[in-house]
Design an enzyme around this catalytic site. Structure first.
Site, PDB file in Angstrom:
ATOM      1  N   CYS A  59       0.840  -1.201   0.000  1.00 24.02           N
ATOM      2  CA  CYS A  59       0.000   0.000   0.000  1.00 24.02           C
ATOM      3  C   CYS A  59       0.879   1.256   0.000  1.00 24.02           C
ATOM      4  O   CYS A  59       1.513   1.569   1.020  1.00 24.02           O
ATOM      5  CB  CYS A  59      -0.912  -0.046   1.232  1.00 24.02           C
ATOM      6  SG  CYS A  59      -1.769   1.487   1.610  1.00 24.02           S
ATOM      7  N   CYS A  62       0.112   3.823   2.699  1.00 26.98           N
ATOM      8  CA  CYS A  62       0.541   3.307   4.010  1.00 26.98           C
ATOM      9  C   CYS A  62       2.023   3.590   4.226  1.00 26.98           C
ATOM     10  O   CYS A  62       2.436   4.042   5.302  1.00 26.98           O
ATOM     11  CB  CYS A  62       0.316   1.794   4.101  1.00 26.98           C
ATOM     12  SG  CYS A  62      -1.386   1.246   3.920  1.00 26.98           S
TER      13      CYS A  62
END
Length: 162
Positions: A59, A62
């Site tokens: 991600c 993230c």
């Protein structure tokens, strides 16, 4: 026209959505062990604010958010406690990523995704802000600078609730 452009630019910068945790929904019990074998549980965290962050190495947002969570943890003196939960990845992959990126935060492996399901996580990253009483207060979906003024105001607001 200038106002419209300003609104569009402002909306484009908003990379997260903050929503209140439903008052009628009790927080799931925290019972987790991180990569360093430290156990985290609801009883031991009582009296502290908790920033519970769900993420994955694949991600991009993230990965952008984790350094600000690390900085928040470094500056907080343990309140709030920042705990990260990697969802559905192997220990070797996560460990390599964490060491390679100098992340010193507690990292819990949620190999089956059960912890994420309990907390209603459907988007990565998702962060849950938990009050000193152990009750979740806010859910933030998407990346955020945890050292920015908005995040600081949210955390200070939770501290006032103590």
């Amino acid at each position: 026209m200038g106002v419209v452009l300003a609104l569009v630019a402002s909306a484009a910068q908003a990379q997260y959505e903050k929503s209140a945790w439903p008052a009628s929904l009790p927080s799931p019990v925290i019972q987790m062990t991180d990569l360093n074998e430290q156990t985290w549980n609801t009883a031991d965290l009582k009296g502290k604010l908790v920033v519970l962050n769900f993420w994955a190495t694949w991600c991009g947002p993230c990965k952008q958010e984790l350094p600000s969570l690390q900085a928040l943890s470094d500056a907080s003196g343990g309140n709030p406690v920042v705990i990260t939960v990697d969802v559905k990845e192997s220990a070797s992959k996560v460990t390599t990523f964490v060491f390679g990126n100098r992340i010193r935060l507690p990292v819990v492996l949620d190999k089956s995704g059960e912890i994420a399901r309990q907390w209603g996580v459907r988007v990565f990253p998702t962060t849950v802000l938990i009050g000193a009483d152990g009750q979740a207060r806010w859910r933030i979906q998407g990346a955020l600078n945890w050292n920015g003024p908005e995040a600081r105001a949210w955390l200070n607001g939770l501290k006032l609730d103590q």
